[in-house]
Design a protein around this motif. Structure first.
Motif, PDB file in Angstrom:
ATOM      1  N   LEU B  26       0.855  -1.303   0.086  1.00 53.27           N
ATOM      2  CA  LEU B  26      -0.076   0.046   0.122  1.00 53.27           C
ATOM      3  C   LEU B  26       0.803   1.178  -0.098  1.00 53.27           C
ATOM      4  CD1 LEU B  26      -2.606  -0.902   2.495  1.00 53.27           C
ATOM      5  CD2 LEU B  26      -3.114  -0.771   0.235  1.00 53.27           C
ATOM      6  N   TYR B 346      -2.620  -0.196   6.084  1.00 52.96           N
ATOM      7  CA  TYR B 346      -2.772   1.281   5.564  1.00 52.96           C
ATOM      8  C   TYR B 346      -1.715   2.255   6.689  1.00 52.96           C
ATOM      9  CZ  TYR B 346      -4.745   5.924   4.494  1.00 52.96           C
ATOM     10  OH  TYR B 346      -5.069   6.941   3.961  1.00 52.96           O
ATOM     11  N   ALA B 375      -7.593   5.334   1.667  1.00 50.79           N
ATOM     12  CA  ALA B 375      -8.507   4.803   2.652  1.00 50.79           C
ATOM     13  C   ALA B 375      -9.758   4.089   2.308  1.00 50.79           C
ATOM     14  CB  ALA B 375      -8.500   5.505   3.885  1.00 50.79           C
ATOM     15  N   VAL B 378      -9.047   0.955   0.549  1.00 44.54           N
ATOM     16  CA  VAL B 378      -8.313  -0.160   1.149  1.00 44.54           C
ATOM     17  C   VAL B 378      -9.699  -0.847   1.867  1.00 44.54           C
ATOM     18  CG1 VAL B 378      -7.110  -0.730   3.320  1.00 44.54           C
ATOM     19  CG2 VAL B 378      -6.284   0.807   1.575  1.00 44.54           C
TER      20      VAL B 378
END
Lengths: 238, 403
Positions: B26, B346, B375, B378
């Motif tokens: 990420l 994250y 976010a 994710v």
């Protein structure tokens, strides 16, 4: 269950037959089995491997539906052939406890949590479930191991925790599939004594599939199974 | 009882190692987004910093950034004379590469229109603005030059009198600010030998025409300095930038200047759009596509990880079903683990990024909008990737707990 239901047998099976496969591969694992287990009764189910003991046990546990026959619990018909008449998972949660030979407990939950989860799934609050789990483990003599993971418990201790979980929701029926197979004779005897205590003190009907003939004296009734057929054993029960 | 947390607690090492792996993945996705933003920000930094109303560039060109634009020095006077123009300044911009401290260094040279512009608008972090018309420079700190350091560019030595922060061109090269005449001297610097050859060539051309025989001083002029030959134009500038008087009609000013046949006028926004559509467009697209691919790859890897984690728990799931756990409990356990894995990943990506991205050779800009968007992505990836595990878990039969 209401009071009327409480006076009825824990489980009653009528004409249970289970056929696996079809045609040339057809195997009749269970043939026209009739059996009644009353509340507070401790029943042994004996028989050689492949006799159909586990098939009968899983059928009574509502996880392996019969091909033909009826299953009644507390006088209420719950299976008619392979057709469920209740939500099986919910019914199982409330009315049946299970104990197996091994791999009985959820490995990522501590002993106390293994008992607590069964209660919480049945609607208990976390606090109340925790308290009851402690009490049960204390009753079964493993309170000092309550905060340990199953991997840190001996075989006998694991089985005691499994018994605690099985009886957590005060089920009508507890089914145990060779619960002492992985234990030495001394611990096996302890677990069997525990079943007797639970059956007689808590009023659950308990069916134990076992090969262990040394502990048969504790059972109220003994059945033998051969080639899918159940018969009352000639071995004397207590 | 939260089964997801209990399972993580029991396998904390595996969970954190997995989260670190996902976090690093990420972080690359985050970094790609930051590089994408950095390219756009760098490309438009100078245009935004100058904050002028109009850019006047060579006719037919797309301004001083997208392509070469050459304009005469005196255009600034013409522009300044247009009614409504408050201030017109020369703009000289070019890139040079020199070897400094034994390493190649690319410098984006920008001319400040001395004496109007001393560089007061620059974000100085140390030193001062230009105080004299020659031999001083303000450098961005990315160039690695120190305050007071002297640098030879062309035939002259320049002293670093000020340092800026974050002033770079669209190629990521640090900017250095000189007076316009110094910037031109650096741009048009040629060697003594080239000058001598040019003078000889001019003399040769002059001697081939009758006029030089009739007018001997013409040959002398041709052989002399370029600056004394009236026929030769002084070095050109890249553009003229202007600010309007308050209350002036921008449309009217633009129409007046556009009427001249040698120039094109762009507003600040048009110049910005030209920059983004031109030099940085492909880099922007490339990184955008790469980021998309990485996001898809992250989703696939997360799905496989969650599937594997679920496979490890199939017996436990069967056991849960056997003791009557409803599907929502099992589904919740898998999804919560997926979300926790995504959230930790994250968080790790963000923390690692904060440490690593500033060390990148080009700017990596993490904007709040992009972070929020990632976010959300994710969360979506976590949910979608858990479907494979959920599907497998739903297929497990309670009697498998007996095996």
């Amino acid at each position: 269950m209401n009071k009327d239901a409480e006076s009825k047998p824990a489980v009653e099976v009528r004409g249970l037959t289970r056929i696996y496969g079809s045609g040339n591969t057809e195997v009749i694992a269970m043939r026209d089995v009739n059996l009644t287990v009353n509340r507070g009764e401790l029943v042994a189910l004996l028989g050689p491997s492949g006799a159909g003991k586990s098939t009968l046990l899983t059928a009574m546990g509502l996880i392996n539906p019969p091909t033909v026959g009826k299953i009644l619990m507390g006088g209420r018909m719950v299976m008619d052939g392979h057709r469920p008449l209740v939500n099986l998972r919910t019914f199982r949660r409330k009315n049946i406890g299970f104990i197996f030979q091994k791999s009985n407990l959820i490995p990522f939950l501590k002993a106390r949590e293994n008992v607590q989860i069964a209660l919480e799934l049945n609607g208990w609050s976390s606090f109340a479930a925790r308290k009851r789990a402690w009490n049960l483990l204390d009753y079964l003599g493993v309170a000092d191991r309550a905060e340990h993971f199953p991997s840190a418990l001996s075989g006998g201790q694991q089985q005691r925790v499994a018994v605690a979980r099985a009886m957590a929701n005060q089920p009508e029926l507890i089914l145990a599939d060779e619960p002492t197979a992985a234990l030495d004779s001394h611990r096996g005897r302890q677990v069997m004594d525990l079943f007797r205590k639970v059956a007689h003190e808590h009023g659950s009907g308990i069916v134990v599939v076992t090969h262990d003939h040394r502990a048969l004296d504790i059972f109220d009734t003994i059945y033998e199974m051969q080639d899918g057929v159940v018969s009352q054993s000639e071995i004397s029960a207590s | 009882m939260n089964l997801a947390v209990k399972d993580i607690r029991h396998n904390i090492g595996r969970f954190f190692l997995t989260a670190i792996g996902i976090g690093m993945l990420l972080m690359i996705v985050m970094g790609m987004g930051g590089i994408y933003r950095g390219i756009i920000e760098d490309a438009t930094l100078l245009i935004d910093s100058l904050d002028v109303d109009f850019w006047v560039a060579q006719r037919g060109t797309r301004g001083p950034f997208a392509e070469v634009s050459r304009l005469p020095n005196n255009l600034v006077d013409r522009v300044a004379a247009v009614p409504g123009v408050a201030q017109a300044r020369k703009f000289v911009f070019h890139t040079i590469q020199r070897e400094i401290h034994g390493k190649p260094l690319r410098i984006a040279v920008l001319g400040l229109d001395w004496p109007q512009d001393h560089g007061e608008w620059l974000p100085l972090i140390s030193g001062r603005c230009l105080a004299q018309s020659h031999y001083e420079m303000i450098a961005d700190r990315t160039l690695g030059l120190g305050l007071g350091e002297r640098l030879q560019l062309g035939k002259d030595f320049f002293t670093v009198v000020g340092l800026t922060s974050g002033m770079i061109d669209s190629g990521g090269n640090g900017l250095a600010f000189f007076t316009v005449s110094d910037a031109q001297a650096i741009q048009f610097d040629i060697t003594g030998e080239s000058i001598r050859l040019e003078r000889a060539a001019r003399l040769g051309r002059a001697s081939r025409i009758d006029l030089s025989r009739i007018q001997p001083s013409l040959a002398e002029r041709a052989e002399g300095e370029s600056s004394i030959i009236p026929a030769l134009a002084p070095p050109s500038i890249s553009a003229v930038v202007l600010r309007l008087e308050s209350g002036a009609d921008p449309h009217e000013v633009a129409t007046t200047i556009s009427g001249w046949a040698d120039v094109t006028v762009y507003t600040g926004n048009e110049e910005r759009a030209l920059m983004l559509a031109g030099p940085v467009e492909k880099a922007k697209l490339q990184i955008g596509l790469f980021r998309m691919l990485l996001t898809i790859i992250s989703a696939i890897i997360m799905a496989l990880i969650l599937y594997t984690l679920t496979l490890d728990k199939l017996h436990d799931i069967a056991l849960l079903k056997l003791i009557g756990a409803p599907n929502r409990v099992i589904l919740g356990m898998i999804m919560q683990q997926a979300l926790l894995l995504g959230a930790f990943g994250y968080g790790i990506a963000f923390m690692l990024g904060q440490k690593i991205f500033p060390r990148f050779p080009r700017r990596v800009i993490l904007m709040d909008d992009d972070l929020v968007r990632l976010a959300v992505i994710v969360v979506v990836i976590s949910i979608l990737s858990s479907f494979l595990g959920v599907w497998k878990a739903m297929k497990v039969k309670p009697n498998e707990a007996l095996s």
